[in-house]
Design a protein around this motif. Sequence first.
Motif, PDB file in Angstrom:
ATOM      1  N   HIS C 104       0.834  -1.198   0.000  1.00 20.26           N
ATOM      2  CA  HIS C 104       0.000   0.000   0.000  1.00 20.26           C
ATOM      3  C   HIS C 104       0.870   1.250   0.000  1.00 20.26           C
ATOM      4  N   VAL C 105       1.861   1.264   0.898  1.00 21.06           N
ATOM      5  CA  VAL C 105       2.730   2.434   1.003  1.00 21.06           C
ATOM      6  C   VAL C 105       3.453   2.670  -0.325  1.00 21.06           C
ATOM      7  N   LYS C 106       3.731   1.580  -1.049  1.00 21.68           N
ATOM      8  CA  LYS C 106       4.451   1.728  -2.314  1.00 21.68           C
ATOM      9  C   LYS C 106       3.516   1.814  -3.517  1.00 21.68           C
ATOM     10  N   GLY C 107       2.253   2.087  -3.275  1.00 25.12           N
ATOM     11  CA  GLY C 107       1.372   2.408  -4.395  1.00 25.12           C
ATOM     12  C   GLY C 107       0.546   1.260  -4.950  1.00 25.12           C
ATOM     13  N   GLY C 108       0.236   0.266  -4.121  1.00 25.98           N
ATOM     14  CA  GLY C 108      -0.579  -0.851  -4.582  1.00 25.98           C
ATOM     15  C   GLY C 108      -1.936  -0.409  -5.115  1.00 25.98           C
ATOM     16  N   GLU C 109      -2.488   0.602  -4.446  1.00 25.86           N
ATOM     17  CA  GLU C 109      -3.795   1.145  -4.825  1.00 25.86           C
ATOM     18  C   GLU C 109      -3.766   1.653  -6.276  1.00 25.86           C
ATOM     19  N   ILE C 110      -2.663   2.311  -6.617  1.00 26.07           N
ATOM     20  CA  ILE C 110      -2.517   2.861  -7.968  1.00 26.07           C
ATOM     21  C   ILE C 110      -2.438   1.726  -8.993  1.00 26.07           C
ATOM     22  N   LEU C 111      -1.766   0.644  -8.612  1.00 27.89           N
ATOM     23  CA  LEU C 111      -1.682  -0.511  -9.506  1.00 27.89           C
ATOM     24  C   LEU C 111      -3.074  -1.061  -9.775  1.00 27.89           C
ATOM     25  N   LEU C 112      -3.845  -1.180  -8.684  1.00 25.02           N
ATOM     26  CA  LEU C 112      -5.199  -1.704  -8.822  1.00 25.02           C
ATOM     27  C   LEU C 112      -6.000  -0.840  -9.799  1.00 25.02           C
ATOM     28  N   GLU C 113      -5.883   0.465  -9.629  1.00 19.86           N
ATOM     29  CA  GLU C 113      -6.591   1.378 -10.543  1.00 19.86           C
ATOM     30  C   GLU C 113      -6.135   1.177 -11.980  1.00 19.86           C
ATOM     31  N   ASN C 114      -4.835   0.999 -12.152  1.00 16.02           N
ATOM     32  CA  ASN C 114      -4.327   0.815 -13.514  1.00 16.02           C
ATOM     33  C   ASN C 114      -4.869  -0.463 -14.151  1.00 16.02           C
ATOM     34  N   PHE C 115      -4.943  -1.519 -13.348  1.00 11.28           N
ATOM     35  CA  PHE C 115      -5.525  -2.767 -13.860  1.00 11.28           C
ATOM     36  C   PHE C 115      -6.996  -2.545 -14.194  1.00 11.28           C
ATOM     37  N   GLU C 116      -7.693  -1.842 -13.317  1.00 11.70           N
ATOM     38  CA  GLU C 116      -9.117  -1.592 -13.564  1.00 11.70           C
ATOM     39  C   GLU C 116      -9.309  -0.837 -14.879  1.00 11.70           C
ATOM     40  N   ARG C 117      -8.454   0.156 -15.083  1.00  9.44           N
ATOM     41  CA  ARG C 117      -8.544   0.947 -16.305  1.00  9.44           C
ATOM     42  C   ARG C 117      -8.212   0.098 -17.527  1.00  9.44           C
ATOM     43  N   ARG C 118      -7.130  -0.665 -17.395  1.00  9.19           N
ATOM     44  CA  ARG C 118      -6.645  -1.428 -18.534  1.00  9.19           C
ATOM     45  C   ARG C 118      -7.619  -2.543 -18.911  1.00  9.19           C
ATOM     46  N   LEU C 119      -8.164  -3.220 -17.908  1.00  9.01           N
ATOM     47  CA  LEU C 119      -9.022  -4.382 -18.179  1.00  9.01           C
ATOM     48  C   LEU C 119     -10.488  -3.997 -18.289  1.00  9.01           C
ATOM     49  N   GLU C 120     -10.769  -2.751 -17.944  1.00 14.15           N
ATOM     50  CA  GLU C 120     -12.142  -2.250 -17.955  1.00 14.15           C
ATOM     51  C   GLU C 120     -13.074  -3.095 -17.100  1.00 14.15           C
ATOM     52  N   ILE C 121     -12.546  -3.564 -15.975  1.00 14.94           N
ATOM     53  CA  ILE C 121     -13.410  -4.195 -14.973  1.00 14.94           C
ATOM     54  C   ILE C 121     -13.034  -3.615 -13.620  1.00 14.94           C
ATOM     55  N   LYS C 122     -13.944  -3.740 -12.679  1.00 15.57           N
ATOM     56  CA  LYS C 122     -13.673  -3.256 -11.336  1.00 15.57           C
ATOM     57  C   LYS C 122     -13.150  -4.399 -10.493  1.00 15.57           C
ATOM     58  N   GLU C 123     -12.534  -4.023  -9.383  1.00 14.32           N
ATOM     59  CA  GLU C 123     -12.045  -5.010  -8.434  1.00 14.32           C
ATOM     60  C   GLU C 123     -13.200  -5.927  -8.014  1.00 14.32           C
ATOM     61  N   GLY C 124     -12.979  -7.239  -8.004  1.00 12.26           N
ATOM     62  CA  GLY C 124     -14.036  -8.178  -7.649  1.00 12.26           C
ATOM     63  C   GLY C 124     -14.799  -8.692  -8.854  1.00 12.26           C
ATOM     64  N   GLU C 125     -14.488  -8.161 -10.044  1.00 11.47           N
ATOM     65  CA  GLU C 125     -15.242  -8.564 -11.226  1.00 11.47           C
ATOM     66  C   GLU C 125     -14.416  -9.468 -12.148  1.00 11.47           C
ATOM     67  N   THR C 126     -15.133 -10.105 -13.059  1.00  9.20           N
ATOM     68  CA  THR C 126     -14.506 -10.925 -14.083  1.00  9.20           C
ATOM     69  C   THR C 126     -14.869 -10.317 -15.427  1.00  9.20           C
ATOM     70  N   SER C 127     -13.904 -10.275 -16.353  1.00 13.26           N
ATOM     71  CA  SER C 127     -14.205  -9.670 -17.655  1.00 13.26           C
ATOM     72  C   SER C 127     -15.229 -10.518 -18.390  1.00 13.26           C
ATOM     73  N   ALA C 128     -15.950  -9.884 -19.321  1.00 14.59           N
ATOM     74  CA  ALA C 128     -17.063 -10.557 -19.984  1.00 14.59           C
ATOM     75  C   ALA C 128     -16.596 -11.822 -20.708  1.00 14.59           C
ATOM     76  N   ASP C 129     -15.388 -11.778 -21.277  1.00 15.45           N
ATOM     77  CA  ASP C 129     -14.898 -12.956 -22.000  1.00 15.45           C
ATOM     78  C   ASP C 129     -14.249 -13.963 -21.043  1.00 15.45           C
ATOM     79  N   ARG C 130     -14.358 -13.715 -19.731  1.00 16.63           N
ATOM     80  CA  ARG C 130     -13.815 -14.605 -18.709  1.00 16.63           C
ATOM     81  C   ARG C 130     -12.287 -14.738 -18.776  1.00 16.63           C
ATOM     82  N   GLU C 131     -11.649 -13.822 -19.492  1.00 16.02           N
ATOM     83  CA  GLU C 131     -10.203 -13.913 -19.618  1.00 16.02           C
ATOM     84  C   GLU C 131      -9.528 -13.453 -18.320  1.00 16.02           C
ATOM     85  N   TYR C 132     -10.034 -12.367 -17.726  1.00 16.09           N
ATOM     86  CA  TYR C 132      -9.405 -11.799 -16.538  1.00 16.09           C
ATOM     87  C   TYR C 132     -10.382 -11.651 -15.390  1.00 16.09           C
ATOM     88  N   SER C 133      -9.870 -11.793 -14.169  1.00 13.80           N
ATOM     89  CA  SER C 133     -10.621 -11.326 -13.014  1.00 13.80           C
ATOM     90  C   SER C 133      -9.650 -10.565 -12.137  1.00 13.80           C
TER      91      SER C 133
END
Lengths: 649, 229, 190
Positions: C104-133
């Motif tokens: 967290h101190v080293k920016g884990g939150e920012i990583l999570l946001e970047n994944f959310e942006r990149r994968l276009e899913i929110k934390e706790g979700e699975t992408s429509a094609d089931r490729e990523y969660s």
Amino acid sequence: MMQPMNSAKEKLRLLADSARERVRELKESPLPVIYVGCATCGRAAGALATIAGFEKALQENGLEAQIRQVGCLGHCYAEPLVIIQNPGFPPLLYQKIGAGEAGILVRSFLKDGSDPCYEYLIGALEADENFPTLMDYPRYLYENRVVMEHCGLIDPEEIDSYLAVGGYAALAQGLEKGGAWVLEEVKAANLRGRGGAGFPAGKKWEIAREVEKTPKLLICNGDEGDPGAYMDRTLLESNPHQVLEGLALAALAVGAERGLLYIRAEYPLAVTIMERAIVAAEEKNLLGADILGSGFSLEVSVFQGSGAFVCGEETALIQSLAGNRGMPQPRPPYPAVEGLNGLPTVINNVKTLSTVPSIIRRGWQWFRAIGTEDSPGTAIFSVVGEVEYPGLVEVPMGVTLEHLVLDVCGGIKDGKEFKAVQIGGPSGGCLPAALADTVIDFDSLKKVGAMMGSGGLVVMNEDTCMVEVARYFTDFTQGESCGKCTFCRIGTRHLRELLHSITLGEGSLDDLADLEELSQAIIKGSLCSLGKTAPNPVLTTLRFFRDEYLAHIEEKRCPAKMCRTLIAFYIDLEACARGCDACVACCPTDAIFTTSNRKKAIDQLKCVKCGECVYVCPPEYDAVRRVSPPEMIPDQGVEPLTEKEESQA
Amino acid sequence: MSDNLVTITVDEQKITAPAGAFLLPVCLENDIYIPHLCFLEGMDDPPASCRLCLVEIAGESGPVASCRYRVREGLEVKTNSDEILRLRQLAFRLLVSTNDGSCRTCIANHSCDLQKIAKYLHQPLKTKRLRHIDRDYPALIDNHPFLVYEPKKCVLCGRCVYVCGQLEKGYKLDFAQRGMDSIVSLFGSELDPASLECETCLACAGVCPVGAMSSKKKWRSFIAELGLN
Amino acid sequence: MLDQLLAALNATERAAVDEEEYNILQAIVEELPAFPAEVSQLLPILQSIQKKHGYLPRLALNMVASHVRTTIAKVYGIATFYNQFRFNPPGRNPIKVCLGTACHVKGGEILLENFERRLEIKEGETSADREYSLERVACIGCCALAPAVVVGEKVEAYVTPSKVEGIITEIEVRKEMAAREQVKNDAANE
């Protein structure tokens, strides 16, 4: 013909002799032996790729060597760690060995035999005139490894390697002298529970021993949920038999017939290693029925926790074992009297049990000589954050925080300033550098509002915002609150909301009074220790870093420039280089554009303040600035490059 | 519980009570009111979760929940010290900070324990200082054939779960989720209504202190009377 | 057992069970008898189902309840109490962002946001094609390597926001390569 044997000690001696023989064969092997640290952290750093690298290089060079997977030395900053035992050399410890370095080591050291690759070398494990030894490093010199003595040096999957270093001798001794003797030794040693609260282990055992109801149960609590602590995992993964020996001794002292290892589901490797260790110990009659012919039996099994921080609390842990929601229960009754299924249940932390074998082997006087009068023995910390050498550190109780951070762990990284430590995780507190002379033991830490906790220690420099740290821990505990009692369920949520709004710059001075009032009430009114300690991070930061709270509230400014709503990034046009595109390429939201004079600027509306451009900006320019409050961005008269100009360029 | 009688002192009043009885019911029987939500007469193992019944006891290091504290000879109890009062008031404010506060349209209006406790603690039913926390649940869960449950009114005292668990056959109610998301789940209500004994029981609705769990029939007629449906 | 269970449901719920889920449920029917029918076995049973099938299908809770002879409400209560359990299928590439203290101190939150942006899913979700969660985890115990992200079984150490793109690209490339390999093999087999 089997020799008639009459004592557990003799039986163990035979086991140990054959183990030593096997280990000596390995040690004196004409082939080189390569030990690779393969605990979870080593694997994360790429230890399995390192092994593949060694295998490939050995094959290519037509060489033979034994590759062994060992546990963790605790020197996480240097992972993947490799020890090479090359005949004619002392065992040598190397750091940061990836697949490429593995190839170089094989070619230069194992094949040609001439160059031990000093560039990757930390030192020799044994004194040697040609090599620096580990004892030449402060990290090794100041540590006193009792519990972690063999971690990273022995093969956790090989019971013989534990037997060869004297493993299970304490159990054999205990079996001969009896449970009452073990109990007295541990009581005399004043071993206090390493799970956090420091309750004397001997006292707990005695309470359960005196209860008449049977069968009794001994549980090893490996539900290490404190975010930032991983020593229990390391001990389980690196020296599983030490845990089992401690568990068996405790069971003997208590009179328990069943042992249980409660391990977090997030630690799959620890679960596998412990399950195999139990089987190996049973095969050698060191666990199971009639251990070493002593008449004492102990069935041990592994139970996987399912990821609830609150289950580290004893009564909640018992609930989860019974197949219930892990809700803490009011005490009394205490688990040692009435635990799982109403039977006496003793729960000890992994570190506590791992300490027991050495106490029995070397005597309580030896143990009492380490550490302080009221907190004898050693403490294991996972020191992480902004220190030069993060990792697991075992020091005698009674050393100061300053010594731990500055001497043992090499001080603060990148020449920054030592600001604070967070000690004890979500139940602990934040202490400022000014209090770094605080002595580390159970009682001194409590006095300053922190807690030994499970031993997580996060070192922070001036770039860490203490309000944000308090918010983080409160967010964690409120998310992990079981929801049973009012103060913890709703009270911690209010704490979180208040802290959150302060980090957004929306706080008021009334909020500070509310934080204090709520915290005090949560401490007094909560049902279990999770709630009773949850406000510690809030109270300690309010006490020691009040000025930071005030800066957030009164000036809408985050002094550490961490709270994202209160900061902004801009590019200093004086420092920015024409033609460099490093920041543009890294920006996840395309917020960086080219200015009319072909430098770069940040579109504040698009910027998500991730800070990546700060890291990628080449150090010779170092042009990205971070300011708080955001209005501090100077007007540099930035004009974007027009499309026409861009196409011309 | 033994028949031995012991004498205890509660707020300077001497009381005789059977040794080993829980303190809270002893006080209530002697007309010393202590606010409480989660306790029910007859519980062997009170959950002590609402934290409203905290009292001070000489010799104890901090406040204790009177609902599961057993009386013994010579016990000295304070139910109304300033500190205890402050703690209870805060516990109460916390509870109402997550409630929807719509007393006028609530089936438990005038019979609600929260209203009673508010009066006793001199606290408003809507807190001003603490902000309102809206729980992420629908206002009404009515998929059960005989019950309606209003999660935003629920104080999670667990009385309904307890009484349902006491029944030999029933036991369809339990807690679900965790922390602030905790809720009483009616899971299993999608089953055939004929397999449920709820219609004739409704014990859960009977013990709810705040009107979060109600008989569907009663609730419907209440809503009809309000003219809201 | 399974068909009985399905018959007890109303039409909409029954229709929600697709073939994939039906097969998983059928497998669970066969797995359950290996476990002692005791309430204390609830967590191990649920863990085993999730380990094998990636998640806990809704009806599996009913089956477990009847196996250990307890109520569905109790099983549901337990399954929702612990962080470990999920109720929808994970992606083929589950991504877990560590948000322990060090991360967290080293920016884990920012990583999570970047994944959310990149994968276009929110934390706790699975992408429509089931490729990523995408999930957050409390601490994986790799604090000295912070910030850390677990991709599948592999722990990625010292992740930076710009590495997020690299991690996803690596997965995509591997997928692409596997697909080509498949085509090649198919051609060879013909």
